[in-house]
Scaffold this motif. Structure first.
Motif, short mmCIF file in Angstrom:
data_model
loop_
_atom_site.label_atom_id
_atom_site.label_comp_id
_atom_site.label_asym_id
_atom_site.label_seq_id
_atom_site.Cartn_x
_atom_site.Cartn_y
_atom_site.Cartn_z
N ASP A 160 -31.97 -29.01 -62.84
CA ASP A 160 -32.72 -30.25 -62.72
C ASP A 160 -34.00 -29.98 -61.93
O ASP A 160 -33.98 -29.18 -60.99
CB ASP A 160 -31.86 -31.29 -62.00
N PRO A 161 -35.12 -30.63 -62.29
CA PRO A 161 -36.36 -30.42 -61.53
C PRO A 161 -36.20 -30.69 -60.04
O PRO A 161 -36.85 -30.05 -59.22
CB PRO A 161 -37.33 -31.43 -62.17
N ASP A 162 -35.32 -31.62 -59.69
CA ASP A 162 -35.08 -31.92 -58.28
C ASP A 162 -34.51 -30.71 -57.55
O ASP A 162 -34.86 -30.43 -56.41
CB ASP A 162 -34.12 -33.11 -58.16
N VAL A 163 -33.64 -29.97 -58.23
CA VAL A 163 -33.05 -28.76 -57.65
C VAL A 163 -34.12 -27.70 -57.44
O VAL A 163 -34.20 -27.06 -56.39
CB VAL A 163 -31.92 -28.23 -58.56
N ILE A 164 -34.97 -27.53 -58.47
CA ILE A 164 -36.04 -26.53 -58.37
C ILE A 164 -37.04 -26.93 -57.29
O ILE A 164 -37.50 -26.09 -56.51
CB ILE A 164 -36.75 -26.38 -59.72
N ALA A 165 -37.38 -28.22 -57.24
CA ALA A 165 -38.36 -28.69 -56.26
C ALA A 165 -37.88 -28.45 -54.83
O ALA A 165 -38.68 -28.23 -53.92
CB ALA A 165 -38.65 -30.17 -56.48
N LYS A 166 -36.57 -28.48 -54.64
CA LYS A 166 -36.00 -28.23 -53.32
C LYS A 166 -35.85 -26.73 -53.04
O LYS A 166 -35.44 -26.34 -51.95
CB LYS A 166 -34.65 -28.92 -53.18
N GLY A 167 -36.15 -25.91 -54.05
CA GLY A 167 -36.10 -24.47 -53.86
C GLY A 167 -34.73 -23.87 -53.98
O GLY A 167 -34.49 -22.73 -53.56
N ILE A 168 -33.79 -24.60 -54.57
CA ILE A 168 -32.42 -24.10 -54.70
C ILE A 168 -32.29 -23.41 -56.05
O ILE A 168 -31.86 -23.99 -57.04
CB ILE A 168 -31.40 -25.26 -54.59
N LEU A 169 -32.68 -22.14 -56.10
CA LEU A 169 -32.67 -21.38 -57.35
C LEU A 169 -31.56 -20.34 -57.34
O LEU A 169 -31.24 -19.78 -56.29
CB LEU A 169 -34.02 -20.69 -57.56
N PRO A 170 -30.97 -20.07 -58.51
CA PRO A 170 -29.90 -19.07 -58.56
C PRO A 170 -30.40 -17.68 -58.23
O PRO A 170 -31.45 -17.26 -58.70
CB PRO A 170 -29.43 -19.16 -60.03
N GLY A 171 -29.65 -16.98 -57.39
CA GLY A 171 -29.99 -15.61 -57.07
C GLY A 171 -31.08 -15.44 -56.04
O GLY A 171 -31.58 -14.34 -55.82
N THR A 172 -31.51 -16.55 -55.40
CA THR A 172 -32.57 -16.46 -54.40
C THR A 172 -31.99 -16.58 -53.01
O THR A 172 -31.02 -17.29 -52.78
CB THR A 172 -33.63 -17.56 -54.61
N LYS A 173 -32.64 -15.92 -52.08
CA LYS A 173 -32.19 -15.93 -50.69
C LYS A 173 -33.02 -16.88 -49.85
O LYS A 173 -32.53 -17.47 -48.90
CB LYS A 173 -32.27 -14.51 -50.12
N THR B 12 -42.90 -32.04 -69.73
CA THR B 12 -43.88 -32.92 -69.10
C THR B 12 -43.18 -34.10 -68.43
O THR B 12 -43.43 -34.42 -67.27
CB THR B 12 -44.90 -33.46 -70.12
N VAL B 13 -42.28 -34.74 -69.18
CA VAL B 13 -41.56 -35.89 -68.64
C VAL B 13 -40.72 -35.50 -67.43
O VAL B 13 -40.72 -36.19 -66.41
CB VAL B 13 -40.68 -36.53 -69.73
N LEU B 14 -40.00 -34.39 -67.54
CA LEU B 14 -39.13 -33.97 -66.43
C LEU B 14 -39.92 -33.78 -65.14
O LEU B 14 -39.50 -34.24 -64.07
CB LEU B 14 -38.41 -32.68 -66.80
N TRP B 15 -41.06 -33.12 -65.23
CA TRP B 15 -41.83 -32.81 -64.02
C TRP B 15 -42.65 -33.99 -63.53
O TRP B 15 -42.85 -34.15 -62.32
CB TRP B 15 -42.68 -31.57 -64.24
N MET B 16 -43.13 -34.82 -64.44
CA MET B 16 -43.84 -36.02 -64.01
C MET B 16 -42.88 -37.01 -63.35
O MET B 16 -43.23 -37.70 -62.39
CB MET B 16 -44.56 -36.68 -65.19
#
Length: 214
Positions: A59-72, A98-102
């Motif tokens: 979800d864009p909300d997860v990415i926006a918070k920086g919670i990505l798989p395999g990242t420290k 576009t819709v997801l990120w807007m």
């Protein structure tokens, strides 16, 4: 008298030093500019992030918070970042992303995050048109009305609203004729959309393997 002249000389010297520092900074900035990310770099990075988003169903909300798989390390995205992602997708005619990120940019603004360059009206302008492109006419009308409430003199919003309302009325008339009002709508949530089918069927297999579903 000597003291006054000396102070004046110090002011001139300090001013000259300041000008010299600024000139040096600008010269260095000009020299370093070639190492800054280009527009092509930013577009490539955004597309890569969207592929990651699709592959791991993030979800864009997860990415926006920086919670990505395999990242420290956690690095969050701002309103400007999310809006930029949406614009890049828009210019690629990728209305789904576009819709997801807007939507994410609008959510952050609604939650109180401030931006000098991104406004709610600007986000709603993109969002209302792209949800219409995805066939969600009802939500396009709602978003355009919200846009006009924020900016009554918006150039396109008034014309768009009249067109969207006309299309919505036509859609409702066709539903009555076809007697499809009793069927469950394909998309029951107005803010959730399905990614268009990929022209490369093997991509879904690849993404499933990346998620460990093979």
């Amino acid at each position: 008298m000597y003291s006054t002249c000396r102070d004046s000389h110090m002011v001139v010297s300090d001013s000259s030093l300041c000008v010299s520092c600024v000139s040096g900074f600008i010269a260095n900035l000009t020299f370093q500019r070639e190492f800054f990310p280009s527009e092509e770099d930013e577009t490539g990075a955004a597309k890569a992030l969207m592929r990651l988003q699709d592959t791991y169903k993030l979800d864009p909300d997860v990415i926006a918070k920086g919670i990505l798989p395999g990242t420290k390390y956690v690095s969050s995205l701002s309103v400007d970042d999310c809006f930029g992602m949406g614009k890049i997708a828009y210019h690629e005619s990728d209305y789904y992303h576009t819709v997801l990120w807007m939507q994410e940019a609008l959510k952050l603004l609604d939650e109180g995050e401030e931006s000098v360059t991104v406004s709610k009206a600007g986000v709603l302008d993109y969002l209302s048109y792209t949800v219409f492109q995805l066939g969600d006419i009802h939500r396009a009308v709602e978003l355009t009305r919200r846009l006009l409430a924020l900016d009554p003199n918006h150039d396109r919003a008034g014309t768009n609203l009249r067109y969207f309302e006309k299309m919505l009325e036509k859609e409702r008339s066709e539903e009555k004729v076809n007697k499809t009002l009793d069927t469950e709508p394909e998309n029951s949530r107005p803010d959730v959309y399905t990614r268009p089918q990929d022209y490369l069927p093997e991509r879904e297999t690849y993404e499933a393997l990346c998620r460990g579903e093979g």
